[in-house]
Design a protein around this motif. Sequence first.
Motif, PDB file in Angstrom:
ATOM      1  N   ASP A   1     -49.508  53.227 -16.712  1.00 16.06           N
ATOM      2  CA  ASP A   1     -50.255  52.712 -17.870  1.00 16.06           C
ATOM      3  C   ASP A   1     -49.691  53.329 -19.155  1.00 16.06           C
ATOM      4  OD1 ASP A   1     -53.318  51.963 -16.554  1.00 16.06           O
ATOM      5  OD2 ASP A   1     -52.040  53.421 -15.516  1.00 16.06           O
ATOM      6  N   ILE A   2     -49.549  54.645 -19.079  1.00 13.72           N
ATOM      7  CA  ILE A   2     -49.141  55.390 -20.280  1.00 13.72           C
ATOM      8  C   ILE A   2     -48.068  56.402 -19.909  1.00 13.72           C
ATOM      9  CG2 ILE A   2     -49.924  57.051 -22.044  1.00 13.72           C
ATOM     10  CD1 ILE A   2     -52.631  55.659 -22.051  1.00 13.72           C
ATOM     11  N   VAL A   3     -47.061  56.518 -20.781  1.00 14.67           N
ATOM     12  CA  VAL A   3     -46.039  57.552 -20.653  1.00 14.67           C
ATOM     13  C   VAL A   3     -46.138  58.432 -21.899  1.00 14.67           C
ATOM     14  CG1 VAL A   3     -43.561  58.040 -20.638  1.00 14.67           C
ATOM     15  CG2 VAL A   3     -44.471  56.114 -19.309  1.00 14.67           C
ATOM     16  N   LEU A   4     -46.260  59.745 -21.711  1.00 17.51           N
ATOM     17  CA  LEU A   4     -46.268  60.685 -22.845  1.00 17.51           C
ATOM     18  C   LEU A   4     -44.992  61.518 -22.816  1.00 17.51           C
ATOM     19  CD1 LEU A   4     -47.759  62.292 -25.189  1.00 17.51           C
ATOM     20  CD2 LEU A   4     -48.370  63.934 -23.375  1.00 17.51           C
ATOM     21  N   ILE A   5     -44.299  61.540 -23.953  1.00 20.88           N
ATOM     22  CA  ILE A   5     -43.148  62.435 -24.087  1.00 20.88           C
ATOM     23  C   ILE A   5     -43.612  63.691 -24.827  1.00 20.88           C
ATOM     24  CG2 ILE A   5     -40.832  62.721 -25.042  1.00 20.88           C
ATOM     25  CD1 ILE A   5     -40.449  59.739 -24.667  1.00 20.88           C
TER      26      ILE A   5
ATOM     27  N   ILE B   1     -35.884  56.302 -19.768  1.00 16.10           N
ATOM     28  CA  ILE B   1     -37.116  55.578 -19.428  1.00 16.10           C
ATOM     29  C   ILE B   1     -36.902  54.063 -19.509  1.00 16.10           C
ATOM     30  CG2 ILE B   1     -39.478  55.085 -20.262  1.00 16.10           C
ATOM     31  CD1 ILE B   1     -39.550  58.115 -21.143  1.00 16.10           C
ATOM     32  N   ALA B   2     -36.156  53.629 -20.527  1.00 12.18           N
ATOM     33  CA  ALA B   2     -36.038  52.200 -20.868  1.00 12.18           C
ATOM     34  C   ALA B   2     -35.771  51.275 -19.671  1.00 12.18           C
ATOM     35  CB  ALA B   2     -34.982  52.015 -21.958  1.00 12.18           C
ATOM     36  N   PRO B   3     -34.800  51.601 -18.769  1.00 19.76           N
ATOM     37  CA  PRO B   3     -34.491  50.665 -17.674  1.00 19.76           C
ATOM     38  C   PRO B   3     -35.667  50.450 -16.722  1.00 19.76           C
ATOM     39  CG  PRO B   3     -32.802  52.395 -17.854  1.00 19.76           C
ATOM     40  CD  PRO B   3     -33.923  52.785 -18.749  1.00 19.76           C
ATOM     41  N   HIS B   4     -36.615  51.385 -16.711  1.00 19.14           N
ATOM     42  CA  HIS B   4     -37.719  51.315 -15.744  1.00 19.14           C
ATOM     43  C   HIS B   4     -39.051  50.999 -16.421  1.00 19.14           C
ATOM     44  CE1 HIS B   4     -34.703  53.214 -13.275  1.00 19.14           C
ATOM     45  NE2 HIS B   4     -34.650  54.243 -14.086  1.00 19.14           N
ATOM     46  N   LEU B   5     -38.989  50.648 -17.698  1.00 21.00           N
ATOM     47  CA  LEU B   5     -40.228  50.495 -18.471  1.00 21.00           C
ATOM     48  C   LEU B   5     -40.893  49.150 -18.204  1.00 21.00           C
ATOM     49  CD1 LEU B   5     -42.028  51.787 -20.676  1.00 21.00           C
ATOM     50  CD2 LEU B   5     -40.575  50.684 -22.392  1.00 21.00           C
ATOM     51  N   GLY B   6     -42.078  49.183 -17.613  1.00 22.49           N
ATOM     52  CA  GLY B   6     -42.834  47.968 -17.350  1.00 22.49           C
ATOM     53  C   GLY B   6     -43.352  47.355 -18.643  1.00 22.49           C
ATOM     54  N   SER B   7     -43.616  46.066 -18.632  1.00 24.85           N
ATOM     55  CA  SER B   7     -43.994  45.385 -19.874  1.00 24.85           C
ATOM     56  C   SER B   7     -45.406  45.766 -20.327  1.00 24.85           C
ATOM     57  CB  SER B   7     -43.890  43.864 -19.696  1.00 24.85           C
ATOM     58  OG  SER B   7     -44.776  43.468 -18.652  1.00 24.85           O
ATOM     59  N   GLU B   8     -46.215  46.294 -19.407  1.00 25.36           N
ATOM     60  CA  GLU B   8     -47.590  46.665 -19.772  1.00 25.36           C
ATOM     61  C   GLU B   8     -47.730  48.148 -20.107  1.00 25.36           C
ATOM     62  OE1 GLU B   8     -49.980  44.310 -20.093  1.00 25.36           O
ATOM     63  OE2 GLU B   8     -48.255  42.986 -19.685  1.00 25.36           O
ATOM     64  N   THR B   9     -46.647  48.898 -19.895  1.00 27.06           N
ATOM     65  CA  THR B   9     -46.711  50.350 -20.124  1.00 27.06           C
ATOM     66  C   THR B   9     -46.652  50.664 -21.626  1.00 27.06           C
ATOM     67  OG1 THR B   9     -45.555  50.695 -18.025  1.00 27.06           O
ATOM     68  CG2 THR B   9     -45.623  52.564 -19.560  1.00 27.06           C
ATOM     69  N   ILE B  10     -47.481  51.599 -22.053  1.00 26.53           N
ATOM     70  CA  ILE B  10     -47.409  52.078 -23.440  1.00 26.53           C
ATOM     71  C   ILE B  10     -46.809  53.484 -23.420  1.00 26.53           C
ATOM     72  CG2 ILE B  10     -48.680  52.553 -25.566  1.00 26.53           C
ATOM     73  CD1 ILE B  10     -50.995  50.892 -24.339  1.00 26.53           C
ATOM     74  N   VAL B  11     -45.829  53.707 -24.297  1.00 29.00           N
ATOM     75  CA  VAL B  11     -45.198  55.032 -24.412  1.00 29.00           C
ATOM     76  C   VAL B  11     -45.686  55.679 -25.702  1.00 29.00           C
ATOM     77  CG1 VAL B  11     -43.016  56.306 -24.441  1.00 29.00           C
ATOM     78  CG2 VAL B  11     -43.152  54.096 -23.266  1.00 29.00           C
ATOM     79  N   THR B  12     -45.980  56.970 -25.647  1.00 26.83           N
ATOM     80  CA  THR B  12     -46.338  57.703 -26.860  1.00 26.83           C
ATOM     81  C   THR B  12     -45.640  59.060 -26.818  1.00 26.83           C
ATOM     82  OG1 THR B  12     -48.178  58.410 -28.276  1.00 26.83           O
ATOM     83  CG2 THR B  12     -48.466  58.725 -25.902  1.00 26.83           C
ATOM     84  N   ASP B  13     -45.795  59.843 -27.881  1.00 26.86           N
ATOM     85  CA  ASP B  13     -45.155  61.160 -27.876  1.00 26.86           C
ATOM     86  C   ASP B  13     -46.053  62.181 -28.554  1.00 26.86           C
ATOM     87  OD1 ASP B  13     -44.688  60.343 -30.637  1.00 26.86           O
ATOM     88  OD2 ASP B  13     -43.225  61.983 -30.710  1.00 26.86           O
ATOM     89  N   ALA B  14     -45.597  63.436 -28.535  1.00 24.00           N
ATOM     90  CA  ALA B  14     -46.391  64.527 -29.091  1.00 24.00           C
ATOM     91  C   ALA B  14     -45.565  65.354 -30.075  1.00 24.00           C
ATOM     92  CB  ALA B  14     -46.911  65.416 -27.968  1.00 24.00           C
ATOM     93  N   GLY B  15     -44.532  64.731 -30.648  1.00 23.73           N
ATOM     94  CA  GLY B  15     -43.612  65.478 -31.509  1.00 23.73           C
ATOM     95  C   GLY B  15     -44.199  65.867 -32.859  1.00 23.73           C
ATOM     96  N   SER B  16     -43.716  66.992 -33.410  1.00 20.47           N
ATOM     97  CA  SER B  16     -44.198  67.498 -34.703  1.00 20.47           C
ATOM     98  C   SER B  16     -43.646  66.719 -35.879  1.00 20.47           C
ATOM     99  CB  SER B  16     -43.770  68.950 -34.906  1.00 20.47           C
ATOM    100  OG  SER B  16     -44.068  69.737 -33.805  1.00 20.47           O
TER     101      SER B  16
ATOM    102  N   PHE C   1     -44.020  51.461 -28.126  1.00 19.27           N
ATOM    103  CA  PHE C   1     -44.011  52.902 -28.456  1.00 19.27           C
ATOM    104  C   PHE C   1     -44.988  53.189 -29.599  1.00 19.27           C
ATOM    105  CE2 PHE C   1     -42.363  56.629 -30.759  1.00 19.27           C
ATOM    106  CZ  PHE C   1     -42.345  57.553 -29.726  1.00 19.27           C
ATOM    107  N   VAL C   2     -46.007  54.008 -29.340  1.00 21.20           N
ATOM    108  CA  VAL C   2     -47.002  54.392 -30.350  1.00 21.20           C
ATOM    109  C   VAL C   2     -46.773  55.872 -30.699  1.00 21.20           C
ATOM    110  CG1 VAL C   2     -49.454  54.644 -30.880  1.00 21.20           C
ATOM    111  CG2 VAL C   2     -48.686  52.760 -29.403  1.00 21.20           C
TER     112      VAL C   2
END
Lengths: 314, 314
Positions: free
Chosen positions: B77-81, B95-110, B130-131
């Motif tokens: 459902d969600i991927v966090l970097i 991640i890109a080659p395996h990214l499902g169309s319904e998956t949302i990616v987010t991150d925690a960078g400063s 990507f959010v």
Amino acid sequence: MTAFSFNKLVIFGVGLIGGSLARALRVRGSSAREGARVIGVGRSASSVSRALELGVIDAAATLDDEAALAAALDGADIVLIAAPVAQTQALLERIAPHLGSETIVTDAGSTKSDVIAAARAALGARIGQFVPGHPIAGRESSGVDAALPDLYVGRNVVLCPLDENAPASVERIAAMWRATGAVIGEMPAAQHDRVFASVSHLPHVLSFALVDQILASPDAQLKFSFAAGGFRDFTRIAASSPEMWRDVCLANRTALLAELDGYTEVLARLRAAIDAGDGAALETVFARSRAAREAWQERGGKGAAAAIETAPGK
Amino acid sequence: MTAFSFNKLVIFGVGLIGGSLARALRVRGSSAREGARVIGVGRSASSVSRALELGVIDAAATLDDEAALAAALDGADIVLIAAPVAQTQALLERIAPHLGSETIVTDAGSTKSDVIAAARAALGARIGQFVPGHPIAGRESSGVDAALPDLYVGRNVVLCPLDENAPASVERIAAMWRATGAVIGEMPAAQHDRVFASVSHLPHVLSFALVDQILASPDAQLKFSFAAGGFRDFTRIAASSPEMWRDVCLANRTALLAELDGYTEVLARLRAAIDAGDGAALETVFARSRAAREAWQERGGKGAAAAIETAPGK
């Protein structure tokens, strides 16, 4: 703690610093013996009445009553000036006419070269009776209500003896501070002023400057909204007294400007590294700073007493 | 706290930030329901084995095992970097080659502008998945052993939505963080980077710089010996990770240089006032800084949630 006794101690400015000395000598020292008296001197009755109420001092005098001032100073063993450094000369000029030949005067100012110049101007040939001192013990709160008997336990007190001081006079002031639980260091005034410009006065200026920069920016409120722990620690000292720090900056102007210029050069080098994308240079500086900061913390983190032994000037 | 449930959450980098999210969702959320799985991905087996041992994650995969990576991402459902920002692009390319169309990616960078550029480069037309996010929750300690289920309670999480993001995707990431007890703010990436350059990145540089200046001086040890509480607070952040702060300085170079230049101008003005003996100018700056610092402290002092309501961009 070493034995220390006195008959009469006169404190000009019974706030956090002066009040804590009075409380410490009463509670901790052999000075609690019969007859030892602490007299507080303030600008007006209201400024010493709270110290009387709290029992921090035994009696009070005010600067507007010359006869009471003379009586307070008559037969004093030690006089401590614990007022803002800018008032030192005026206070010593009021003290001078009543200064007994056996009385030792000391101070608690954050800067020393300017205080010594003020003392020379006010005391002239009797400068040998003045032993410059600086207890390193600020708190966020101030005033006599914040005074604590154990404020000085384990803290550093720096003395900057003058060539004119008799060794016994310096030792007498050192013994007074030792009786509060403090650790005594000695160094020349110019070195004192450089050291504290670097580790105290400059950080205060830098902290005030950051808050001021944010305030002046168009999105100040947004920035404050997202400021977190790093900002909190970095700017804690920006909540310090503006009047006190104005006076310190001016009193220690020469040493502070030298430190500020050195700091500006360090910043310029870091700026160049950031601009050039020189990660290795940044990491080198950050890593050695962290190592030094951690080593300091491990040694005790608040003016490690052991390290004082190595201080030149002892 | 709002309801938040998921089937599979994949966390790249299970340290303090990623580990605390996993713990929070397990302990606090309605996410503790049957079948919800948290998968940790690390560079090597050793980097995720501790997280498995502690029960922070349910399963692990490593970057050196492409099949395991594909399996981990399948149906997420969600991927966090939650890795250092400099690694964002390389991770998203894996991640890109395996990214499902319904998956949302987010991150925690400063930092956010550089992360978004990295995401655009790696994800191309799928950038809408990507959010960008930034939980404001550092601690002095790091690593998965320091992870806490309540790390985010009352803390700010800033989201910097892209034009390409579906509102439902942004809301889903917001709901995940809300479930940890965090307060959600939104602002454009450029504004985010300016705000944190000012209240976080610049103070870190200034703090490292002060320690470095002292280290380079001939009487460094003496200075450290007499450093006290003001120095301690001002330089606490100089004990931070050199690698992380090197990366942040470079990643947020543009905004940081602008803040650094603004700060240098404030210092130059204060220098001129000290040099000219202009006590009134110094007192004005110090007094308004103190008032602002005290007002900030009174509003809660760690990113006051109330103030976020006024943030532009919401």
